[in-house]
Scaffold this active site. Structure first.
Site, PDB file in Angstrom:
ATOM      1  N   HIS A 100      43.955 -65.137  17.675  1.00  0.00           N
ATOM      2  CA  HIS A 100      44.027 -66.603  17.637  1.00  0.00           C
ATOM      3  C   HIS A 100      44.927 -67.172  18.727  1.00  0.00           C
ATOM      4  O   HIS A 100      44.944 -68.384  18.945  1.00  0.00           O
ATOM      5  CB  HIS A 100      44.466 -67.090  16.243  1.00  0.00           C
ATOM      6  CG  HIS A 100      45.918 -66.867  15.914  1.00  0.00           C
ATOM      7  ND1 HIS A 100      46.368 -65.805  15.148  1.00  0.00           N
ATOM      8  CD2 HIS A 100      47.021 -67.575  16.228  1.00  0.00           C
ATOM      9  CE1 HIS A 100      47.672 -65.881  15.014  1.00  0.00           C
ATOM     10  NE2 HIS A 100      48.098 -66.958  15.658  1.00  0.00           N
ATOM     11  N   ASP A 130      42.162 -60.121  13.947  1.00  0.00           N
ATOM     12  CA  ASP A 130      43.105 -61.019  14.617  1.00  0.00           C
ATOM     13  C   ASP A 130      43.981 -60.249  15.594  1.00  0.00           C
ATOM     14  O   ASP A 130      45.190 -60.469  15.682  1.00  0.00           O
ATOM     15  CB  ASP A 130      43.967 -61.780  13.607  1.00  0.00           C
ATOM     16  CG  ASP A 130      44.670 -62.985  14.243  1.00  0.00           C
ATOM     17  OD1 ASP A 130      44.203 -63.440  15.309  1.00  0.00           O
ATOM     18  OD2 ASP A 130      45.674 -63.460  13.691  1.00  0.00           O
ATOM     19  N   SER A 206      53.494 -65.629  16.615  1.00  0.00           N
ATOM     20  CA  SER A 206      52.240 -64.895  16.502  1.00  0.00           C
ATOM     21  C   SER A 206      52.064 -63.931  17.671  1.00  0.00           C
ATOM     22  O   SER A 206      52.196 -64.317  18.834  1.00  0.00           O
ATOM     23  CB  SER A 206      51.062 -65.867  16.468  1.00  0.00           C
ATOM     24  OG  SER A 206      51.063 -66.626  15.289  1.00  0.00           O
TER      25      SER A 206
END
Length: 457
Positions: A100, A130, A206
């Site tokens: 992402h 992911d 992230s």
């Protein structure tokens, strides 16, 4: 008597007082996480990703009008920027981050802790896991982190989260491993399999590193549970074992992450089910359905069996099964233990990607068709896995409805069973049946529902 009791209390308390002390040496005074950070931080990078997208118009939610107005009112492209973190895993510049963060980027810039900058190419990405693997242009002899087998993690271990929260620059936060093997509704991802930590993780973290006290990567930070958008002490990291499989496939030149195929569906064993099956305790995954081409079926597994473990690691649901097969990798041979008729049985099976049998025969209907632009493929195990179709689906699947198919009520993932009363099993049969004008009726399977769609070409 009171004086004697007071003496006893003072004596009883004395050892506790003796244990309370302040640091007495320079080594104890400087005891901290600093040595771990010095070792790990240089391998954690900031990632700046950019992609160019078309601006949304007033009719973008309607496929027919979206295509119509695209002809007469072209929209100006706009730039989307994203910010995240990554971890260098090899000296020659392979970097792991989240899908992402970089998965759809057209321009990726990586900044190291020492302020060196590199452009990067996306070499392998997978939205479901992911995860994404980048290769730095011109990278060589770079700082990098070793991977730790995430199956050796224990709840309560100290860990550090390193990343770039809110874009403020590289930041380190500390915590512990709160849980291992987290999956399902608790994480918001039914197919994910995560390590949970209370080390503060915020937007921008992230793709950053979760490291142990030896400076080894144990996970890639990917998600939080939060009502405010900030850290509430419930963060999730993708285990290092899965990262290792991604790096291995990327180095072998793969452009798409390959997972072995289980070819079965099931559910966790609860207390009532365990009692009915004669299991000493609730564990494992009971098999609901098996595809005829499943490697588990070939090894002798049957519907109603309970899969207890894969290569000695417990399996407690579909997410755990997918994870275990993914880290084993295509072509591996694994051992599994099942529970059947009151006893355990040991089996061995070979793992492979889902087969293309029958061939998918993908095609897109031409302008003379009743539904021009409709894209189709034959349902096979590979298509079932790619499109997350029900395990036992058969027929012809809609991969893209196109503008006219969408107006007729079709959606990607619909399985066409019949056209105008004629059963179809191949994409070319659908193309032939829709080659004429007039009224048509499609019978489609949409998940667990059967739907009839009528339209005029």
């Amino acid at each position: 008597m009171l004086r004697s009791l007071a003496a006893i209390l003072i004596l009883a308390a004395a050892p506790l007082v003796a244990e309370t002390r302040v640091p007495s040496s320079q080594a104890e005074i400087t005891l901290s996480f600093a040595p771990v950070v010095r070792k790990a931080a240089p391998a954690v990078v900031n990632i700046y990703a950019r992609r160019v997208v078309e601006a949304r118009g007033p009719f973008d939610d309607d496929p027919f009008f979206r295509e119509f107005f695209r002809e007469f009112a072209p929209q100006r492209p706009r730039v989307q920027n994203s910010l995240g973190s990554g971890v260098i895993l090899t000296a020659d510049g392979y970097v792991v981050s989240n899908y992402h963060v970089v998965g759809r980027a057209t321009d990726i810039r990586v900044v190291l802790n020492d302020r060196r900058e590199f452009s990067a190419d996306l070499v392998l990405a997978d939205a479901e896991a992911d995860l994404a693997i980048l290769r730095l242009d011109g990278g060589g002899d770079l700082p990098h982190l070793p991977l730790r087998d995430s199956d050796t993690l224990e709840v309560g271990e100290l860990v550090l989260a390193i990343g770039n929260p809110f874009g403020v620059g590289q930041t380190v936060s500390s915590g512990i491993i709160s849980a291992v093997a987290r999956s399902g509704p608790a994480t918001g991802n039914l197919r994910g399999y995560f390590v949970q930590t209370d080390a503060p993780i915020n937007p921008g973290n992230s793709g950053g590193a979760l490291v142990d006290m030896a400076g080894r990567l144990v996970g890639v930070n990917t998600a939080i549970l939060s009502r405010s958008g900030g850290s509430n002490g419930i963060g999730f990291a993708i285990p290092a074992a899965l990262v290792d499989q991604f790096v291995e496939q990327a180095r072998e030149g793969a452009t798409r992450f390959e997972r072995p195929w289980a070819g079965m569906s099931g559910q966790p064993v609860d207390a009532d089910m365990a009692e009915a099956l004669g299991l000493p305790a609730p564990r494992g995954m009971v098999v609901s359905d098996l595809h005829p081409q499943s490697p588990f079926a070939a090894a002798g597994v049957r519907a109603g069996d309970v899969v207890l473990d894969v290569d000695g690691a417990g399996v407690n649901g579909p997410a755990g099964m997918l994870y275990r097969l993914s880290i084993a990798g295509p072509g591996a041979e694994v051992a599994t233990t099942i529970w059947r008729e009151g006893r355990e049985r040991a089996l061995r099976l070979s793992l492979d990607p889902p087969p293309e049998d029958p061939p998918r025969e993908a095609l897109t209907l031409g302008p003379r068709s009743a539904l021009p632009g409709l894209s189709l493929a034959n349902v096979n195990p590979a298509v079932i896995a790619e499109m997350t179709l029900p395990l036992l689906d058969r027929g012809v699947v809609v991969t893209d409805p196109g503008p006219y198919g969408a107006r007729a009520g079709l959606s990607a993932g619909d399985v066409i069973l019949a056209v105008s009363g004629r059963e179809v099993t191949r994409s070319r049969e659908v193309a032939q049946a829709l080659s004429t004008g007039g009224w048509h009726e499609l019978v489609v399977q949409r998940g667990t529902r059967r739907v009839a769609l009528r339209f005029r070409a």
